[in-house]
Design an enzyme around this catalytic site. Structure first.
Site, PDB file in Angstrom:
ATOM      1  N   HIS A 121       9.563   9.849  -1.570  1.00 40.09           N
ATOM      2  CA  HIS A 121       8.242  10.092  -2.167  1.00 40.09           C
ATOM      3  C   HIS A 121       8.393  11.179  -3.246  1.00 40.09           C
ATOM      4  O   HIS A 121       9.094  12.171  -3.034  1.00 40.09           O
ATOM      5  CB  HIS A 121       7.255  10.540  -1.079  1.00 40.09           C
ATOM      6  CG  HIS A 121       5.865  10.706  -1.591  1.00 40.09           C
ATOM      7  ND1 HIS A 121       5.383  11.909  -2.048  1.00 40.09           N
ATOM      8  CD2 HIS A 121       4.864   9.817  -1.773  1.00 40.09           C
ATOM      9  CE1 HIS A 121       4.128  11.752  -2.459  1.00 40.09           C
ATOM     10  NE2 HIS A 121       3.798  10.488  -2.303  1.00 40.09           N
ATOM     11  N   ARG A 173      -2.290   8.685   2.758  1.00 35.90           N
ATOM     12  CA  ARG A 173      -2.854   9.950   2.320  1.00 35.90           C
ATOM     13  C   ARG A 173      -3.646   9.746   1.027  1.00 35.90           C
ATOM     14  O   ARG A 173      -4.734  10.251   0.852  1.00 35.90           O
ATOM     15  CB  ARG A 173      -1.734  10.972   2.062  1.00 35.90           C
ATOM     16  CG  ARG A 173      -2.275  12.345   1.740  1.00 35.90           C
ATOM     17  CD  ARG A 173      -1.221  13.206   1.081  1.00 35.90           C
ATOM     18  NE  ARG A 173      -0.930  12.753  -0.273  1.00 35.90           N
ATOM     19  CZ  ARG A 173      -0.064  13.321  -1.080  1.00 35.90           C
ATOM     20  NH1 ARG A 173       0.630  14.364  -0.677  1.00 35.90           N
ATOM     21  NH2 ARG A 173       0.146  12.866  -2.301  1.00 35.90           N
ATOM     22  N   THR A 178      -5.950  -3.222  -1.559  1.00 38.51           N
ATOM     23  CA  THR A 178      -5.845  -1.794  -1.862  1.00 38.51           C
ATOM     24  C   THR A 178      -7.222  -1.137  -1.869  1.00 38.51           C
ATOM     25  O   THR A 178      -8.263  -1.801  -1.887  1.00 38.51           O
ATOM     26  CB  THR A 178      -5.154  -1.538  -3.217  1.00 38.51           C
ATOM     27  OG1 THR A 178      -5.992  -2.040  -4.252  1.00 38.51           O
ATOM     28  CG2 THR A 178      -3.798  -2.207  -3.288  1.00 38.51           C
ATOM     29  N   TYR A 216       9.057   5.103   1.432  1.00 38.53           N
ATOM     30  CA  TYR A 216       9.574   5.247   0.073  1.00 38.53           C
ATOM     31  C   TYR A 216      11.100   5.198   0.044  1.00 38.53           C
ATOM     32  O   TYR A 216      11.760   6.228   0.269  1.00 38.53           O
ATOM     33  CB  TYR A 216       9.058   6.579  -0.508  1.00 38.53           C
ATOM     34  CG  TYR A 216       7.546   6.605  -0.511  1.00 38.53           C
ATOM     35  CD1 TYR A 216       6.824   6.182  -1.617  1.00 38.53           C
ATOM     36  CD2 TYR A 216       6.829   6.976   0.643  1.00 38.53           C
ATOM     37  CE1 TYR A 216       5.436   6.149  -1.594  1.00 38.53           C
ATOM     38  CE2 TYR A 216       5.446   6.942   0.674  1.00 38.53           C
ATOM     39  CZ  TYR A 216       4.760   6.526  -0.447  1.00 38.53           C
ATOM     40  OH  TYR A 216       3.386   6.470  -0.423  1.00 38.53           O
ATOM     41  N   HIS A 245      -6.186  -1.185   3.138  1.00 42.15           N
ATOM     42  CA  HIS A 245      -5.638   0.128   2.796  1.00 42.15           C
ATOM     43  C   HIS A 245      -6.771   1.152   2.931  1.00 42.15           C
ATOM     44  O   HIS A 245      -7.914   0.882   2.544  1.00 42.15           O
ATOM     45  CB  HIS A 245      -5.140   0.153   1.351  1.00 42.15           C
ATOM     46  CG  HIS A 245      -4.021  -0.801   1.071  1.00 42.15           C
ATOM     47  ND1 HIS A 245      -3.079  -0.580   0.079  1.00 42.15           N
ATOM     48  CD2 HIS A 245      -3.677  -1.993   1.633  1.00 42.15           C
ATOM     49  CE1 HIS A 245      -2.212  -1.579   0.053  1.00 42.15           C
ATOM     50  NE2 HIS A 245      -2.559  -2.459   0.983  1.00 42.15           N
ATOM     51  N   GLU A 278      -0.146  -8.499  -1.659  1.00 47.58           N
ATOM     52  CA  GLU A 278      -1.099  -7.402  -1.881  1.00 47.58           C
ATOM     53  C   GLU A 278      -1.989  -7.757  -3.064  1.00 47.58           C
ATOM     54  O   GLU A 278      -1.513  -8.247  -4.086  1.00 47.58           O
ATOM     55  CB  GLU A 278      -0.360  -6.096  -2.197  1.00 47.58           C
ATOM     56  CG  GLU A 278      -1.331  -4.947  -2.494  1.00 47.58           C
ATOM     57  CD  GLU A 278      -0.642  -3.635  -2.799  1.00 47.58           C
ATOM     58  OE1 GLU A 278       0.030  -3.098  -1.900  1.00 47.58           O
ATOM     59  OE2 GLU A 278      -0.789  -3.145  -3.934  1.00 47.58           O
TER      60      GLU A 278
HETATM   61  P1  FAD Z   1       2.194  10.792   3.344  1.00 46.92           P
HETATM   62  O1  FAD Z   1       2.884   9.950   4.335  1.00 46.92           O
HETATM   63  O2  FAD Z   1       1.228  11.808   3.840  1.00 46.92           O
HETATM   64  O3  FAD Z   1       3.305  11.500   2.442  1.00 46.92           O
HETATM   65  C1  FAD Z   1       2.938  12.238   1.280  1.00 46.92           C
HETATM   66  C2  FAD Z   1       3.964  13.350   1.053  1.00 46.92           C
HETATM   67  O4  FAD Z   1       3.794  14.353   2.065  1.00 46.92           O
HETATM   68  C3  FAD Z   1       5.401  12.885   1.141  1.00 46.92           C
HETATM   69  O5  FAD Z   1       6.148  13.631   0.216  1.00 46.92           O
HETATM   70  C4  FAD Z   1       5.798  13.244   2.572  1.00 46.92           C
HETATM   71  O6  FAD Z   1       7.194  13.436   2.710  1.00 46.92           O
HETATM   72  C5  FAD Z   1       5.011  14.530   2.764  1.00 46.92           C
HETATM   73  N1  FAD Z   1       4.644  14.791   4.174  1.00 46.92           N
HETATM   74  C6  FAD Z   1       4.141  13.888   5.054  1.00 46.92           C
HETATM   75  N2  FAD Z   1       3.904  14.481   6.247  1.00 46.92           N
HETATM   76  C7  FAD Z   1       4.257  15.787   6.108  1.00 46.92           C
HETATM   77  C8  FAD Z   1       4.249  16.916   6.967  1.00 46.92           C
HETATM   78  N3  FAD Z   1       3.821  16.829   8.243  1.00 46.92           N
HETATM   79  N4  FAD Z   1       4.689  18.132   6.477  1.00 46.92           N
HETATM   80  C9  FAD Z   1       5.128  18.239   5.200  1.00 46.92           C
HETATM   81  N5  FAD Z   1       5.157  17.188   4.329  1.00 46.92           N
HETATM   82  C10 FAD Z   1       4.724  15.989   4.776  1.00 46.92           C
HETATM   83  N6  FAD Z   1      -2.864   4.748  -2.948  1.00 46.92           N
HETATM   84  C11 FAD Z   1      -4.197   4.513  -3.042  1.00 46.92           C
HETATM   85  O7  FAD Z   1      -4.950   5.398  -3.523  1.00 46.92           O
HETATM   86  N7  FAD Z   1      -4.749   3.326  -2.618  1.00 46.92           N
HETATM   87  C12 FAD Z   1      -3.982   2.341  -2.056  1.00 46.92           C
HETATM   88  O8  FAD Z   1      -4.497   1.293  -1.682  1.00 46.92           O
HETATM   89  C13 FAD Z   1      -2.569   2.558  -1.948  1.00 46.92           C
HETATM   90  N8  FAD Z   1      -1.756   1.635  -1.370  1.00 46.92           N
HETATM   91  C14 FAD Z   1      -0.413   1.887  -1.207  1.00 46.92           C
HETATM   92  C15 FAD Z   1       0.399   0.938  -0.572  1.00 46.92           C
HETATM   93  C16 FAD Z   1       1.778   1.174  -0.394  1.00 46.92           C
HETATM   94  C17 FAD Z   1       2.626   0.158   0.318  1.00 46.92           C
HETATM   95  C18 FAD Z   1       2.358   2.378  -0.892  1.00 46.92           C
HETATM   96  C19 FAD Z   1       3.829   2.626  -0.742  1.00 46.92           C
HETATM   97  C20 FAD Z   1       1.554   3.336  -1.528  1.00 46.92           C
HETATM   98  C21 FAD Z   1       0.171   3.099  -1.690  1.00 46.92           C
HETATM   99  N9  FAD Z   1      -0.679   4.040  -2.308  1.00 46.92           N
HETATM  100  C22 FAD Z   1      -2.030   3.807  -2.419  1.00 46.92           C
HETATM  101  C23 FAD Z   1      -0.110   5.274  -2.873  1.00 46.92           C
HETATM  102  C24 FAD Z   1      -0.078   6.433  -1.857  1.00 46.92           C
HETATM  103  O9  FAD Z   1      -1.400   6.821  -1.537  1.00 46.92           O
HETATM  104  C25 FAD Z   1       0.699   7.577  -2.499  1.00 46.92           C
HETATM  105  O10 FAD Z   1       2.051   7.242  -2.608  1.00 46.92           O
HETATM  106  C26 FAD Z   1       0.522   8.957  -1.885  1.00 46.92           C
HETATM  107  O11 FAD Z   1       1.082   9.916  -2.796  1.00 46.92           O
HETATM  108  C27 FAD Z   1       1.215   9.161  -0.548  1.00 46.92           C
HETATM  109  O12 FAD Z   1       0.602   8.477   0.448  1.00 46.92           O
HETATM  110  P2  FAD Z   1       1.319   8.365   1.911  1.00 46.92           P
HETATM  111  O13 FAD Z   1       0.363   7.684   2.772  1.00 46.92           O
HETATM  112  O14 FAD Z   1       2.671   7.819   1.774  1.00 46.92           O
HETATM  113  O15 FAD Z   1       1.386   9.946   2.257  1.00 46.92           O
END
Ligand code: FAD
Length: 289
Positions: free
Chosen positions: A149, A109, A49, A145, A79, A18
Site C-alpha cells: 500500500h 478504509r 464500488t 496490495y 464496497h 467490479e
Molecule cells: P487499510 O487496510 O486500513 O490500510 C491502509 C494503510 O494503513 C496501509 O498502509 C496499511 O498497511 C496501514 N495499516 C492498516 N492497519 C494498520 C494498523 N493497525 N497500524 C498501522 N498501520 C495500519 N476506495 C474507495 O473509496 N471506494 C471503493 O469502492 C474502493 N474499492 C477498492 C477495492 C479494492 C480491491 C482495492 C484494493 C482498493 C479499493 N479502494 C476503494 C481504495 C482503498 O480505499 C485505498 O487503497 C485506501 O487507501 C486503503 O484502504 P484499505 O481498506 O486497504 O485500508
C-alpha cells in the site's frame, strides 16, 4: 451466499467483476444494459464500488448491488469505506444492506481526501471489519496490495497489518490491480508465510486507455512491465489497436494465473461489458468445472 462459501464449494477459479456507479444520471440508466451482459457471463459475484464522502445510505451503490442480487440472482459484494463515517452511519448502512438482502461487504478504509474531514471513529479497515463482524452476519472481504500500500512503511508492515485485518474477521481478499504476475505470486507466498490463509482474488484490469491507466498507476503505484509499456507507447494514439493489444495482454495474464492455480480472478471491468465478454470468451474452456 457468503463469498468464502463460494470458494469452499468450487474447484475451478472463481471469476468476478467490479463495476462502479456512473456519476451522470444518463450513464446510470445504462447500467442495466451493462448488467444484462455481465450477468449472462455468469460471474460468481459482482462487486460495486463506493464513493467515499457522500451520504452513506443515499448511494447508487446499494441500488446497483440490490439489482445484481435480487434481479439477476448473482452474489453482490458491496464496497464500504469507513474513514469519513461515524459508527452510527455505518450501522444505518448495515441495516440498509440487510433490507436489500445483501450478504457480502468489502470493508475498506478509503483514500484520504484533503477536502473531507475524517470522522476519526474508524482508523483502519480492520476497525471496520471488526465492527461489521460484531453487528452483522455479512461475509467480509478486504483489500490487499501485492506491491505494498502506498502509505505503508514497508512490505513487512503491510503484510503484518493485513494479518490484523484477517484476524479481525475478513474471510476473503481482493488485490489491487497488478500487471506482473510474478509480483502477485511472490505476494501470495508472503501472505501464506505470515499465516494469512483466506482466498485471495487476483485483481486484473485490461489496459485499453493510456491516460486512464497512467492515472490509476500514479494513484496505486502498480509497476508497468516493459512489455506492457511498449504496447502503450506504440498504440497510445490508436484507440482500436490499444484496445486489442491491452485486452490480449490481460487475457495472457489471466491464462498464466489460471495455469498457476490461482483461486480467483477479479476483473476490473470499468463498466465496459465488451471487455468482460471478450475476456470470458477467451478463457471459457480454462475455467470449466
Ligand atoms: P487499510 O487496510 O486500513 O490500510 C491502509 C494503510 O494503513 C496501509 O498502509 C496499511 O498497511 C496501514 N495499516 C492498516 N492497519 C494498520 C494498523 N493497525 N497500524 C498501522 N498501520 C495500519 N476506495 C474507495 O473509496 N471506494 C471503493 O469502492 C474502493 N474499492 C477498492 C477495492 C479494492 C480491491 C482495492 C484494493 C482498493 C479499493 N479502494 C476503494 C481504495 C482503498 O480505499 C485505498 O487503497 C485506501 O487507501 C486503503 O484502504 P484499505 O481498506 O486497504 O485500508
Amino acid at each position: 451466499m457468503k463469498i468464502s462459501e463460494i470458494f469452499e464449494k468450487k474447484t475451478h477459479p472463481i471469476i468476478s467483476f467490479e463495476i462502479f456507479p456512473p456519476k451522470r444520471d444518463e450513464a446510470l440508466k445504462n447500467i442495466d444494459a451493462t448488467l444484462d451482459v455481465l450477468s449472462a457471463l455468469h460471474p460468481d459475484f459482482i462487486s460495486v464500488t463506493f464513493g467515499a464522502g457522500g451520504s452513506v445510505t443515499n448511494s447508487a451503490t446499494v441500488d446497483i448491488a440490490s439489482k445484481i442480487k435480487n434481479k439477476y440472482s448473482i452474489e453482490a459484494l458491496v464496497h464500504l469505506t469507513c474513514l469519513t463515517y461515524s459508527k452510527s452511519e455505518i450501522l444505518t448502512m448495515i441495516k440498509n444492506l440487510q433490507d436489500h438482502g445483501i450478504e457480502n461487504v468489502l470493508a475498506l478504509r478509503g483514500d484520504r481526501n484533503p477536502n473531507i474531514e475524517p470522522k476519526k471513529e474508524f482508523q483502519y479497515a480492520s476497525d471496520l471489519v471488526a465492527f461489521v463482524k460484531e453487528h452483522s452476519d455479512f461475509g467480509i472481504s478486504g483489500a490487499c496490495y501485492p506491491e505494498c500500500h502506498p502509505e505503508s512503511k514497508d512490505r513487512i508492515n503491510d503484510i503484518f497489518n493485513l494479518k490484523t485485518k484477517v484476524d479481525a474477521g475478513a474471510t476473503h481478499l481482493i488485490t489491487q490491480l497488478f500487471f506482473d504476475n510474478e509480483i502477485f505470486y511472490d505476494f501470495v507466498e508472503r501472505t501464506r508465510l505470515a499465516g494469512i490463509n483466506v482466498p485471495i482474488d487476483a485483481g486484473v484490469m485490461p489496459v485499453i486507455n493510456k491516460a486512464q491507466i497512467e492515472r490509476m498507476v500514479s494513484l496505486c503505484g502498480a509497476t508497468i512491465p516493459q512489455k506492457l509499456q511498449r504496447l502503450l507507447d506504440k498504440y497510445a494514439d490508436n484507440k482500436e489497436a490499444l484496445f486489442d493489444a491491452g485486452l490480449t495482454y490481460c487475457i495472457n495474464q489471466i491464462i498464466d494465473l489460471i495455469a498457476a492455480g490461482v483461486e480467483g480472478i477479479h476483473i476490473y471491468t470499468m463498466n465496459n461489458p465488451v471487455v468482460a465478454q471478450r475476456i470470458c470468451d477467451s478463457v471459457k474452456n480454462l475455467i470449466k468445472p
